[in-house]
Design a protein around this motif. Structure first.
Motif, mmCIF file in Angstrom:
data_model
loop_
_atom_site.group_PDB
_atom_site.id
_atom_site.type_symbol
_atom_site.label_atom_id
_atom_site.label_comp_id
_atom_site.label_asym_id
_atom_site.label_seq_id
_atom_site.Cartn_x
_atom_site.Cartn_y
_atom_site.Cartn_z
ATOM 1 N N UNK A 72 -10.500 -0.034 18.113
ATOM 2 C CA UNK A 72 -9.847 0.583 18.699
ATOM 3 C C UNK A 72 -10.412 1.063 20.149
ATOM 4 N N UNK A 73 -11.567 1.494 20.017
ATOM 5 C CA UNK A 73 -12.304 2.004 21.283
ATOM 6 C C UNK A 73 -12.282 1.002 22.294
ATOM 7 N N UNK A 74 -12.390 -0.282 21.794
ATOM 8 C CA UNK A 74 -12.710 -1.422 22.667
ATOM 9 C C UNK A 74 -11.554 -1.882 23.391
ATOM 10 N N UNK A 102 -7.891 0.705 29.736
ATOM 11 C CA UNK A 102 -8.232 1.652 30.835
ATOM 12 C C UNK A 102 -8.858 0.797 32.039
ATOM 13 N N UNK A 103 -9.101 -0.347 31.724
ATOM 14 C CA UNK A 103 -9.763 -1.130 32.947
ATOM 15 C C UNK A 103 -9.030 -2.185 33.647
ATOM 16 N N UNK A 104 -7.699 -2.335 32.826
ATOM 17 C CA UNK A 104 -6.681 -3.395 33.326
ATOM 18 C C UNK A 104 -6.324 -3.161 34.909
ATOM 19 N N UNK A 105 -6.398 -4.219 35.638
ATOM 20 C CA UNK A 105 -6.012 -3.836 37.163
ATOM 21 C C UNK A 105 -4.504 -4.257 37.647
ATOM 22 N N UNK A 107 -0.311 -5.742 29.780
ATOM 23 C CA UNK A 107 0.441 -6.579 28.831
ATOM 24 C C UNK A 107 -0.544 -7.136 28.018
ATOM 25 N N UNK A 108 -1.560 -8.132 28.336
ATOM 26 C CA UNK A 108 -2.088 -8.786 27.451
ATOM 27 C C UNK A 108 -3.258 -8.184 26.710
ATOM 28 N N UNK A 109 -3.760 -7.000 27.432
ATOM 29 C CA UNK A 109 -4.809 -6.173 26.573
ATOM 30 C C UNK A 109 -3.879 -5.454 25.482
ATOM 31 N N UNK A 110 -2.656 -5.104 25.569
ATOM 32 C CA UNK A 110 -1.903 -4.664 24.676
ATOM 33 C C UNK A 110 -1.377 -5.452 23.697
ATOM 34 N N UNK A 111 -0.827 -6.715 24.048
ATOM 35 C CA UNK A 111 -0.715 -7.549 23.064
ATOM 36 C C UNK A 111 -2.150 -7.879 22.086
ATOM 37 N N UNK A 112 -3.166 -8.034 22.800
ATOM 38 C CA UNK A 112 -4.414 -8.249 21.836
ATOM 39 C C UNK A 112 -4.668 -7.131 20.772
ATOM 40 N N UNK A 113 -4.486 -5.894 21.360
ATOM 41 C CA UNK A 113 -4.697 -4.714 20.402
ATOM 42 C C UNK A 113 -3.531 -4.783 19.510
ATOM 43 N N UNK A 142 -1.349 4.715 17.993
ATOM 44 C CA UNK A 142 -1.223 5.915 18.748
ATOM 45 C C UNK A 142 -2.246 5.773 20.089
ATOM 46 N N UNK A 143 -3.426 5.771 19.811
ATOM 47 C CA UNK A 143 -4.264 5.774 20.909
ATOM 48 C C UNK A 143 -3.913 4.451 21.788
ATOM 49 N N UNK A 144 -3.744 3.395 21.335
ATOM 50 C CA UNK A 144 -3.380 2.252 22.241
ATOM 51 C C UNK A 144 -2.213 2.455 23.033
ATOM 52 N N UNK A 145 -1.052 2.899 22.389
ATOM 53 C CA UNK A 145 -0.085 3.458 23.231
ATOM 54 C C UNK A 145 -0.347 4.346 24.486
#
Ligand SMILES: [Zn+2]
Length: 241
Positions: free
Chosen positions: A17-19, A25-28, A34-40, A53-56
């Motif tokens: 989750x932290x990763x 947080x570093x997506x620019x 979107x891709x970091x969110x889908x990966x999570x 919750x922390x991801x959202x």
């Protein structure tokens, strides 16, 4: 099963989750969010809301940051303290609504206000609708709609113009005066008569179908609800523009 299995597993989830939070947080760009969110979601499983919750939160926070830094980010509504809705530097106070119906009403008014600010700024009706559909849960998706609009997407169709459809379905049986339903009508270029053959459901860009009693042409005219009402008012049966 080792006694520390559960603990080990939950430590693993915490690290993952932290990763993912760090990646968000570093997506620019909106696409990177979107891709970091889908990966999570793929990694943590889609249906465990407490894990998400922390991801959202990280996804929304980074989306809002990108909006704040973007020259056109002010088009994405922002809702904050004092129930104030912000769009392009203007502020609207959203009412409370005493029950679920009231809440729907106050947000319908808020939507009308916010989309008018977007459209005043040059956004299409189509784009403002898409922005409104995503800003509160996915601000980066709303920002992406604006970037796509700037690149030529989400344009409105030409309004109040007959657009010939590729399909043809044969002439209809309908004559002025013999028509029980008293449909609106107008002349067709073939010399026959086009009749109002029904419309789709939509708000503000309504596809109205016109069909001819002599040729097989099918036309769609995109109309506002005001124009649809005018076309269907019996005192203006010819669909006068
Ligand atoms: Zn015709």
């Amino acid at each position: 099963m080792p006694s520390n299995w559960r603990e080990g597993r939950s430590t693993g989830i915490k690290a993952a989750t932290a990763q993912h939070v760090a990646a968000l947080a570093s997506a620019s760009t909106p696409a990177e969010i979107e891709s970091a969110f889908q990966a999570a979601l793929n990694d943590l499983g889609r249906y465990r809301s407490s894990r998400h919750r922390p991801i959202h939160a990280a996804m929304v926070a980074r989306g809002l940051e990108l909006c704040a830094a973007h020259p056109r980010g002010g088009f994405v509504p922002r809702f904050g303290a004092g129930r104030r809705l912000h769009v392009r530097g203007e502020v609207y106070r959203v009412g409370r609504g005493q029950n679920s119906t009231g809440v729907r009403y106050v947000w319908a008014y808020a939507e009308r206000w916010a989309r008018a600010r977007m459209e005043d700024g040059g956004l299409s009706i189509t784009a403002s609708k898409r922005v409104w559909g995503s800003w509160s849960d996915y601000p980066h998706r709303a920002l992406r709609v604006i970037e796509e609009f700037d690149a030529g997407k989400h344009r409105d169709p030409v309004m109040n113009t007959l657009i010939r459809q590729p399909d043809s379905r044969g002439p209809i049986r309908c004559e002025i005066g013999e028509d029980q339903d008293r449909r609106a009508h107008r002349p067709c270029e073939c010399g026959g008569t086009l009749f109002d053959w029904g419309c789709g459901w939509s708000s503000r860009i309504i596809p109205l179908e016109w069909r001819c009693n002599r040729c097989s042409a099918v036309f769609i005219e995109y109309v506002s609800d005001e124009r649809l009402r005018a076309i269907r008012t019996p005192s203006h049966p010819a669909g006068a523009a």
